[in-house]
Write a protein that holds these residues in place. Sequence first.
Motif, PDB file in Angstrom:
ATOM      1  N   LEU A 260      34.638  40.508  53.983  1.00  0.00           N
ATOM      2  CA  LEU A 260      33.738  41.420  54.698  1.00  0.00           C
ATOM      3  C   LEU A 260      32.356  41.419  54.064  1.00  0.00           C
ATOM      4  O   LEU A 260      31.332  41.369  54.767  1.00  0.00           O
TER       5      LEU A 260
ATOM      6  N   ILE B 151      28.828  40.297  55.850  1.00  0.00           N
ATOM      7  CA  ILE B 151      27.650  41.168  55.920  1.00  0.00           C
ATOM      8  C   ILE B 151      26.426  40.463  55.337  1.00  0.00           C
ATOM      9  O   ILE B 151      25.322  40.523  55.897  1.00  0.00           O
TER      10      ILE B 151
ATOM     11  N   ILE C 214      40.979  44.931  56.503  1.00  0.00           N
ATOM     12  CA  ILE C 214      39.595  44.647  56.114  1.00  0.00           C
ATOM     13  C   ILE C 214      39.383  43.135  56.067  1.00  0.00           C
ATOM     14  O   ILE C 214      40.134  42.404  55.429  1.00  0.00           O
TER      15      ILE C 214
ATOM     16  N   ASP D  62      37.057  41.837  61.216  1.00  0.00           N
ATOM     17  CA  ASP D  62      35.638  41.472  61.123  1.00  0.00           C
ATOM     18  C   ASP D  62      35.453  39.982  61.404  1.00  0.00           C
ATOM     19  O   ASP D  62      34.542  39.580  62.126  1.00  0.00           O
TER      20      ASP D  62
ATOM     21  N   SER E 105      33.152  45.899  64.353  1.00  0.00           N
ATOM     22  CA  SER E 105      34.369  45.996  63.522  1.00  0.00           C
ATOM     23  C   SER E 105      34.176  46.996  62.386  1.00  0.00           C
ATOM     24  O   SER E 105      35.104  47.739  62.034  1.00  0.00           O
ATOM     25  N   LEU E 106      32.968  47.066  61.838  1.00  0.00           N
ATOM     26  CA  LEU E 106      32.716  48.020  60.765  1.00  0.00           C
ATOM     27  C   LEU E 106      32.793  49.454  61.281  1.00  0.00           C
ATOM     28  O   LEU E 106      33.328  50.351  60.600  1.00  0.00           O
TER      29      LEU E 106
ATOM     30  N   HIS F 138      36.365  50.391  61.463  1.00  0.00           N
ATOM     31  CA  HIS F 138      36.866  50.728  60.121  1.00  0.00           C
ATOM     32  C   HIS F 138      36.434  52.133  59.706  1.00  0.00           C
ATOM     33  O   HIS F 138      37.231  52.906  59.159  1.00  0.00           O
TER      34      HIS F 138
END
Length: 355
Positions: free
Chosen positions: A62, A66, A302, A306, A327-328, A331
């Motif tokens: 993840l 990012i 996690i 993503d 997706s974040l 979460h």
Amino acid sequence: MAPLPPARAAEECPSGDPRPAPGGGARVHTAPPAAPDAPAARRARRKALLHAALGGLGLAALVALIRHVGAAEMLAAVTRAAPFLPFLIALEAARVGCEALATGILCAPRRVPALELLRIHVVAYPVITLMPAGRPAGEAVKAALLSPHVGASHAAAIATANQSLTLLSSAPLSLLAAIALFHIGGGASPLALGVLAHAALLIVSGLGVAFAARQRAASAWITRRFARFGQLAASFQEAVHERPPVPALPFAACAAGRALQAVQYGLLLAVVGAESGPLRALAAYGVGAAGTAAGDLIPGQIGATDGAFTLAAPLLGLTASSAVAISLLVHLLQAAFALAGIAAALVWRRSHPAG
């Protein structure tokens, strides 16, 4: 010979050697303490290490995503979603309510108070969403909390039915998602085929759980997992056979919860500035469901969901940063509800069964 009272038992030697009782009484022999189950302890340690390693890999993936898409751009996409958070929270609460409704129907003719059903599902939420392979563990938590109201065997039967219905109710939405991906992509893309395979797996596994529970050979394993109060497999079998393998009303309630998830994804697509609509919402739901299944052993999935959204970004009409933002946000939404579930477990007292 009558058993020793707790105070006398505590005075005995751990090694099992005889010791005189206070006041010169007769000597009493005690059995040595049971040896710990070393193989089970080793398996538990290995399992914990595996889950920790998978969680670390997921978190690293993840972070890498990012950094790849640009933290500033992704943060801007997440910030744009802030005004819509109440709607997302309301949809998630309604989805949990659908699961509670399904459980309540499965409890009939035994009645469990609606607030208690809601408490049970809120408390189980962190286990289901954050733990590796969390759904079976969450159903075990529900069974333990339901057992004072319906009995251990019936609670185990309800937990097994919930597990089956969760799988089966996801299949129609995943099948529709695969069709939407075929339509959007103009053909059989690898992603569409993957979601279609996931829908087939859901049907097979859901029916497998439903019919395995009705076989006596599987009852012993199921009761060991869900009914931890010494119930016999025979009583579990009786509870399972009180309803059909796929009860219609609980199935409909669970399917409604899945439909609400698709609405969530449609809203998230609109929030990040992508083209929305029913087809896109279904497609995004299918991507999220397939990513969750692929990362089932990773805590909170996690990195898995993503990565799935990043791979699906061109097909969904998303930039890479918007895909990771979606997706974040999922979460973050799950983490907020999980914290609420942990708080509920600490402060929300259960209702006592009537009678």
